[in-house]
Design a protein around this motif. Sequence first.
Motif, PDB file in Angstrom:
ATOM      1  N   GLN A  19       0.832  -1.203   0.000  1.00 16.05           N
ATOM      2  CA  GLN A  19       0.000   0.000   0.000  1.00 16.05           C
ATOM      3  C   GLN A  19       0.869   1.257   0.000  1.00 16.05           C
ATOM      4  O   GLN A  19       0.609   2.195  -0.750  1.00 16.05           O
ATOM      5  N   ARG A  20       1.922   1.264   0.800  1.00 19.31           N
ATOM      6  CA  ARG A  20       2.828   2.421   0.834  1.00 19.31           C
ATOM      7  C   ARG A  20       3.526   2.594  -0.507  1.00 19.31           C
ATOM      8  O   ARG A  20       3.715   3.718  -0.973  1.00 19.31           O
ATOM      9  N   ASP A  21       3.928   1.479  -1.117  1.00 15.93           N
ATOM     10  CA  ASP A  21       4.572   1.560  -2.427  1.00 15.93           C
ATOM     11  C   ASP A  21       3.627   2.166  -3.459  1.00 15.93           C
ATOM     12  O   ASP A  21       4.037   2.998  -4.280  1.00 15.93           O
ATOM     13  N   LEU A  22       2.380   1.755  -3.415  1.00 11.82           N
ATOM     14  CA  LEU A  22       1.382   2.286  -4.336  1.00 11.82           C
ATOM     15  C   LEU A  22       1.184   3.783  -4.119  1.00 11.82           C
ATOM     16  O   LEU A  22       1.176   4.569  -5.076  1.00 11.82           O
ATOM     17  N   GLU A  23       1.067   4.192  -2.871  1.00 15.04           N
ATOM     18  CA  GLU A  23       0.894   5.607  -2.553  1.00 15.04           C
ATOM     19  C   GLU A  23       2.120   6.417  -2.969  1.00 15.04           C
ATOM     20  O   GLU A  23       1.994   7.519  -3.502  1.00 15.04           O
ATOM     21  N   ALA A  24       3.301   5.860  -2.737  1.00 16.28           N
ATOM     22  CA  ALA A  24       4.538   6.547  -3.126  1.00 16.28           C
ATOM     23  C   ALA A  24       4.610   6.715  -4.639  1.00 16.28           C
ATOM     24  O   ALA A  24       5.047   7.765  -5.136  1.00 16.28           O
ATOM     25  N   GLU A  25       4.179   5.719  -5.374  1.00 15.34           N
ATOM     26  CA  GLU A  25       4.185   5.798  -6.837  1.00 15.34           C
ATOM     27  C   GLU A  25       3.222   6.874  -7.319  1.00 15.34           C
ATOM     28  O   GLU A  25       3.541   7.632  -8.244  1.00 15.34           O
ATOM     29  N   GLU A  26       2.065   6.978  -6.685  1.00 12.09           N
ATOM     30  CA  GLU A  26       1.094   8.006  -7.054  1.00 12.09           C
ATOM     31  C   GLU A  26       1.658   9.400  -6.793  1.00 12.09           C
ATOM     32  O   GLU A  26       1.539  10.304  -7.629  1.00 12.09           O
ATOM     33  N   VAL A  27       2.301   9.579  -5.648  1.00  8.80           N
ATOM     34  CA  VAL A  27       2.901  10.874  -5.311  1.00  8.80           C
ATOM     35  C   VAL A  27       4.024  11.194  -6.291  1.00  8.80           C
ATOM     36  O   VAL A  27       4.144  12.330  -6.766  1.00  8.80           O
ATOM     37  N   LYS A  28       4.820  10.191  -6.621  1.00 12.34           N
ATOM     38  CA  LYS A  28       5.917  10.384  -7.574  1.00 12.34           C
ATOM     39  C   LYS A  28       5.378  10.865  -8.912  1.00 12.34           C
ATOM     40  O   LYS A  28       5.929  11.798  -9.508  1.00 12.34           O
ATOM     41  N   GLN A  29       4.302  10.238  -9.393  1.00  3.97           N
ATOM     42  CA  GLN A  29       3.713  10.633 -10.667  1.00  3.97           C
ATOM     43  C   GLN A  29       3.183  12.063 -10.621  1.00  3.97           C
ATOM     44  O   GLN A  29       3.333  12.823 -11.578  1.00  3.97           O
ATOM     45  N   GLU A  30       2.575  12.436  -9.500  1.00  2.00           N
ATOM     46  CA  GLU A  30       2.082  13.810  -9.344  1.00  2.00           C
ATOM     47  C   GLU A  30       3.237  14.803  -9.400  1.00  2.00           C
ATOM     48  O   GLU A  30       3.137  15.840 -10.063  1.00  2.00           O
ATOM     49  N   TYR A  31       4.334  14.496  -8.700  1.00  2.00           N
ATOM     50  CA  TYR A  31       5.494  15.385  -8.703  1.00  2.00           C
ATOM     51  C   TYR A  31       6.154  15.451 -10.077  1.00  2.00           C
ATOM     52  O   TYR A  31       6.582  16.527 -10.510  1.00  2.00           O
TER      53      TYR A  31
END
Length: 81
Positions: free
Chosen positions: A35-47
Motif C-alpha cells: 500500500q505504501r509503495d502504491l501511494e509513493a508511486e502516485e505521489v511520484k507521478q504527481e510530482y
Amino acid sequence: MRMNDLKTGIWGYKKEGVYNYIVSLEEEAARKMAQRDLEAEEVKQEYEKRVAELEKELETVRAKQAAESKKQIDKVEESGE
C-alpha cells in the motif's frame, strides 16, 4: 491473529500457533508495504507531472525574456546609429 490468541502447551506456546502468528504478521506487513509503495508511486507521478509543468513554464518565461532582451538590444542599437 493476536499474541493473546496463541495456545500454550506444557512446554510453552504451541509451534503451529506461533507459526500462524508469524505468518499473519508477515502478511500484514507485506500488505502495508504494498500500500505504501502504491501511494509513493502516485505521489511520484504527481510530482513528475508538476515538474514537467514547471519546466514548460520556465521555457516559456525564458523565451519571453530572450525576446524582450533582443528588443532592448535592437532599440539601443537603433538609437546609437
